[in-house]
Design a protein around this motif. Structure first.
Motif, PDB file in Angstrom:
ATOM      1  N   LEU A 203       0.806  -1.215   0.000  1.00 26.60           N
ATOM      2  CA  LEU A 203       0.000   0.000   0.000  1.00 26.60           C
ATOM      3  C   LEU A 203       0.842   1.270   0.000  1.00 26.60           C
ATOM      4  O   LEU A 203       0.469   2.278  -0.614  1.00 26.60           O
ATOM      5  N   LEU A 204       1.985   1.242   0.661  1.00 31.23           N
ATOM      6  CA  LEU A 204       2.803   2.452   0.820  1.00 31.23           C
ATOM      7  C   LEU A 204       3.148   3.139  -0.502  1.00 31.23           C
ATOM      8  O   LEU A 204       2.940   4.356  -0.636  1.00 31.23           O
ATOM      9  N   PRO A 205       3.676   2.440  -1.506  1.00 27.32           N
ATOM     10  CA  PRO A 205       4.034   3.162  -2.744  1.00 27.32           C
ATOM     11  C   PRO A 205       2.831   3.744  -3.472  1.00 27.32           C
ATOM     12  O   PRO A 205       2.962   4.759  -4.175  1.00 27.32           O
ATOM     13  N   LEU A 206       1.663   3.143  -3.315  1.00 23.97           N
ATOM     14  CA  LEU A 206       0.458   3.693  -3.942  1.00 23.97           C
ATOM     15  C   LEU A 206       0.092   5.026  -3.306  1.00 23.97           C
ATOM     16  O   LEU A 206      -0.260   5.989  -4.005  1.00 23.97           O
ATOM     17  N   LEU A 207       0.172   5.098  -1.976  1.00 25.96           N
ATOM     18  CA  LEU A 207      -0.135   6.347  -1.286  1.00 25.96           C
ATOM     19  C   LEU A 207       0.895   7.417  -1.611  1.00 25.96           C
ATOM     20  O   LEU A 207       0.552   8.589  -1.803  1.00 25.96           O
TER      21      LEU A 207
ATOM     22  N   ARG B   1       2.566   7.659  -4.326  1.00 19.78           N
ATOM     23  CA  ARG B   1       2.333   8.089  -5.702  1.00 19.78           C
ATOM     24  C   ARG B   1       1.192   9.110  -5.759  1.00 19.78           C
ATOM     25  O   ARG B   1       1.212  10.052  -6.552  1.00 19.78           O
ATOM     26  N   ASP B   2       0.194   8.934  -4.892  1.00 19.22           N
ATOM     27  CA  ASP B   2      -0.983   9.804  -4.902  1.00 19.22           C
ATOM     28  C   ASP B   2      -0.753  11.121  -4.171  1.00 19.22           C
ATOM     29  O   ASP B   2      -1.406  12.125  -4.489  1.00 19.22           O
ATOM     30  N   CYS B   3       0.149  11.140  -3.191  1.00 19.80           N
ATOM     31  CA  CYS B   3       0.212  12.263  -2.255  1.00 19.80           C
ATOM     32  C   CYS B   3       1.614  12.863  -2.180  1.00 19.80           C
ATOM     33  O   CYS B   3       2.603  12.135  -2.045  1.00 19.80           O
ATOM     34  N   SER B   4       1.688  14.182  -2.211  1.00 18.47           N
ATOM     35  CA  SER B   4       2.963  14.874  -2.047  1.00 18.47           C
ATOM     36  C   SER B   4       3.322  14.952  -0.567  1.00 18.47           C
ATOM     37  O   SER B   4       2.488  14.714   0.313  1.00 18.47           O
ATOM     38  N   GLN B   5       4.565  15.288  -0.288  1.00 20.20           N
ATOM     39  CA  GLN B   5       5.095  15.450   1.070  1.00 20.20           C
ATOM     40  C   GLN B   5       4.868  14.205   1.927  1.00 20.20           C
ATOM     41  O   GLN B   5       4.492  14.270   3.081  1.00 20.20           O
ATOM     42  N   THR B   6       5.078  13.054   1.295  1.00 23.96           N
ATOM     43  CA  THR B   6       5.058  11.786   2.010  1.00 23.96           C
ATOM     44  C   THR B   6       6.424  11.134   1.861  1.00 23.96           C
ATOM     45  O   THR B   6       7.167  11.431   0.935  1.00 23.96           O
ATOM     46  N   LEU B   7       6.734  10.267   2.796  1.00 22.30           N
ATOM     47  CA  LEU B   7       8.024   9.594   2.767  1.00 22.30           C
ATOM     48  C   LEU B   7       7.839   8.148   3.201  1.00 22.30           C
ATOM     49  O   LEU B   7       6.758   7.727   3.573  1.00 22.30           O
ATOM     50  N   GLY B   8       8.926   7.388   3.147  1.00 20.69           N
ATOM     51  CA  GLY B   8       8.882   6.001   3.581  1.00 20.69           C
ATOM     52  C   GLY B   8       9.179   5.049   2.441  1.00 20.69           C
ATOM     53  O   GLY B   8       8.848   5.305   1.280  1.00 20.69           O
ATOM     54  N   ALA B   9       9.837   3.967   2.778  1.00 19.99           N
ATOM     55  CA  ALA B   9      10.135   2.908   1.818  1.00 19.99           C
ATOM     56  C   ALA B   9      10.200   1.600   2.588  1.00 19.99           C
ATOM     57  O   ALA B   9      10.549   1.573   3.775  1.00 19.99           O
ATOM     58  N   SER B  10       9.828   0.513   1.956  1.00 18.01           N
ATOM     59  CA  SER B  10       9.908  -0.795   2.601  1.00 18.01           C
ATOM     60  C   SER B  10       9.973  -1.872   1.535  1.00 18.01           C
ATOM     61  O   SER B  10       9.525  -1.674   0.407  1.00 18.01           O
TER      62      SER B  10
ATOM     63  N   ASN C  88       8.445  17.693   8.264  1.00 14.90           N
ATOM     64  CA  ASN C  88       7.919  18.290   7.021  1.00 14.90           C
ATOM     65  C   ASN C  88       7.307  17.267   6.076  1.00 14.90           C
ATOM     66  O   ASN C  88       7.127  17.552   4.892  1.00 14.90           O
ATOM     67  N   ALA C  89       6.988  16.075   6.567  1.00 11.51           N
ATOM     68  CA  ALA C  89       6.393  15.045   5.705  1.00 11.51           C
ATOM     69  C   ALA C  89       5.672  14.015   6.568  1.00 11.51           C
ATOM     70  O   ALA C  89       5.844  13.958   7.789  1.00 11.51           O
ATOM     71  N   ILE C  90       4.889  13.171   5.901  1.00  9.81           N
ATOM     72  CA  ILE C  90       4.133  12.113   6.566  1.00  9.81           C
ATOM     73  C   ILE C  90       4.559  10.766   6.012  1.00  9.81           C
ATOM     74  O   ILE C  90       4.717  10.615   4.794  1.00  9.81           O
ATOM     75  N   HIS C  91       4.760   9.819   6.882  1.00  6.56           N
ATOM     76  CA  HIS C  91       4.865   8.419   6.459  1.00  6.56           C
ATOM     77  C   HIS C  91       3.437   7.883   6.503  1.00  6.56           C
ATOM     78  O   HIS C  91       2.875   7.682   7.574  1.00  6.56           O
ATOM     79  N   PRO C  92       2.795   7.644   5.342  1.00  4.42           N
ATOM     80  CA  PRO C  92       1.350   7.389   5.317  1.00  4.42           C
ATOM     81  C   PRO C  92       0.925   5.953   5.593  1.00  4.42           C
ATOM     82  O   PRO C  92      -0.274   5.675   5.656  1.00  4.42           O
ATOM     83  N   CYS C  93       1.881   5.028   5.760  1.00  2.00           N
ATOM     84  CA  CYS C  93       1.467   3.639   5.967  1.00  2.00           C
ATOM     85  C   CYS C  93       2.575   2.851   6.665  1.00  2.00           C
ATOM     86  O   CYS C  93       3.348   2.153   6.010  1.00  2.00           O
TER      87      CYS C  93
END
Length: 332
Positions: A109-113, A115-124, A283-288
C-alpha cells in the motif's frame, strides 16, 4: 433478537502469528482479556451484548459476532462454545484475513499512497529469501533499519538494526524469515509523532471514522491514546511540526487516497474496523507504517468522544485535560 455479540480477544495478533486454532495465548494476553473483557461496552449499541468467554450464550438470539479481530483461535473457541457456523467466517475467509493482516499489505500500500500524495516519505521491502534480505541491508541508511515480522503482537517481532554487520540482529531476522516466510526491511524513520487514520470497511467500501494520536515505545509497543476530536488532534499534530504549514491539506489527500486504494486492496475479503498507522516528521508524513485489520485502540478512543460519562477503570489519570485508555501493552 440480540443485534451483535461483541468479543474482546486481545490475543488476536498473537494468534495470527501462531497460525493455529490450538494456540495458547500469552499470560499477558490472558490477563488483559480477563480484566478488560467488557471493554466493547464502550462501542456496543443498545441491545448488543459482550461475551466474557465463560458465560452461556443463547446463539439463536445472536444476529452477528463482532470481535476485536477474527482468527482461527477465536473461531475454535466459538465452535467449542456452540456458536453456529452461520455466525463465523469460513476457513477460506479466515485465511484471507490472515494474508491481508501480514505486514506485506502495508508494503504494497505504501508506494500507492506515495504516488498519490505529495510530502510523504517512507520505503519498505518484503524479503522472502536470505539473499533478498542481505540485498536490502546493503543499502546505506544513516539511521539504520527497522525489521518487522509479517505477523507479531504489540511491538514484538519489530526491532531496529543500526548496522548490517550486527550478526545477532541479522540472525534474528533470518529466524523470522524461516519461521514466517518473509520479513519487512525499511529505513528507520526519525519522527515527532505516531498517529493513525481509522476506517470501517463494509461490502467493499471504506468509510473514514477519524484520527488517532497515540504514544508508542521505541520498539513499537502501544502505550496510550489521546482522546480528542479530530480538530483537537489536528491542532496537536500541527504544533508538533510547526514548519509543516500545509499538514491538514496533506492529511486530506492521504485520507482521499486511502478511501480509493483500500477497496482496490481489500476487495470483499475483509469486513469491519481497520486502522492505518502513520508517522509525522517535521515536514512530511509516512502514510502507511502498519495496516491493522481489526479494531484498534484508536477506534476505542474515537468511541469515547461521544460518551457523557466514562468508566473510570478503563483509564489512566487525567493528563492535561485528556483521558488515556488504561490498557497495558502486551510485553510478557
Amino acid at each position: 433478537m440480540m443485534k451483535t455479540l461483541h468479543i474482546f480477544n486481545p490475543s488476536h495478533d498473537e494468534a495470527l502469528a501462531a497460525h493455529s486454532p490450538y494456540y495458547t495465548p500469552s499470560r499477558a494476553a490472558r490477563r488483559m482479556e480477563a480484566e478488560l473483557w467488557d471493554l466493547p461496552q464502550l462501542w456496543a449499541a443498545e441491545g448488543d451484548a459482550v461475551w466474557d468467554f465463560r458465560s452461556a450464550v443463547r446463539w439463536d438470539e445472536v444476529a452477528r459476532i463482532e470481535p476485536w479481530g477474527w482468527d482461527a483461535l477465536l473461531r475454535h473457541r466459538l465452535e467449542r462454545a456452540g456458536a453456529p457456523v452461520r455466525l463465523m467466517p469460513t476457513a477460506e475467509e479466515l485465511a484471507s484475513v490472515r494474508r491481508l493482516s501480514s505486514r506485506q499489505t502495508a508494503v504494497s500500500l505504501l508506494p500507492l499512497l506515495r504516488r498519490d500524495c505529495s510530502q510523504t516519505l517512507g520505503a519498505s521491502v518484503f524479503c522472502t529469501s536470505e539473499q533478498a534480505l542481505h540485498k536490502a541491508l546493503q543499502a546505506t541508511h544513516n539511521e539504520g533499519y527497522m525489521l518487522k515480522a509479517p505477523w507479531s503482537s504489540s511491538g514484538r517481532g519489530v526491532f531496529r538494526l543500526q548496522a548490517a554487520d550486527n550478526a545477532r540482529a541479522v540472525a534474528r531476522a533470518q529466524r523470522i524469515l524461516r519461521r514466517q516466510g518473509g520479513i519487512v526491511v525499511e529505513p528507520y524513520q526519525p519522527h515527532v509523532a505516531d498517529f493513525a487514520m481509522e476506517f470501517r470497511f463494509e461490502r467493499g467500501v471504506a468509510y473514514y471514522e477519524g484520527l488517532s494520536l497515540f504514544q508508542a515505545s521505541p520498539s513499537g509497543a502501544y502505550l496510550g491514546n489521546v482522546v480528542d476530536a479530530d480538530e483537537g488532534l489536528m491542532r496537536r499534530l500541527c504544533a508538533l511540526a510547526p514548519a509543516f504549514k500545509n499538514l491538514p491539506d496533506v492529511l486530506h489527500d492521504v485520507r482521499a487516497s486511502l478511501l480509493r486504494r483500500l477497496p482496490e486492496l481489500l476487495r470483499t475479503d475483509y469486513e469491519g474496523p481497520l486502522g492505518i498507522d502513520m508517522m509525522l516528521s517535521h515536514n512530511a508524513i509516512h502514510p502507511c507504517v502498519e495496516v491493522n485489520l481489526r479494531r484498534t485502540m484508536g477506534s476505542v478512543a474515537i468511541a469515547l468522544r461521544t460518551m457523557h460519562s466514562l468508566p473510570a477503570r478503563f483509564f489512566l489519570a487525567e493528563e492535561d485535560g485528556i483521558l488515556r485508555p488504561m490498557l497495558r501493552p502486551i510485553t510478557e
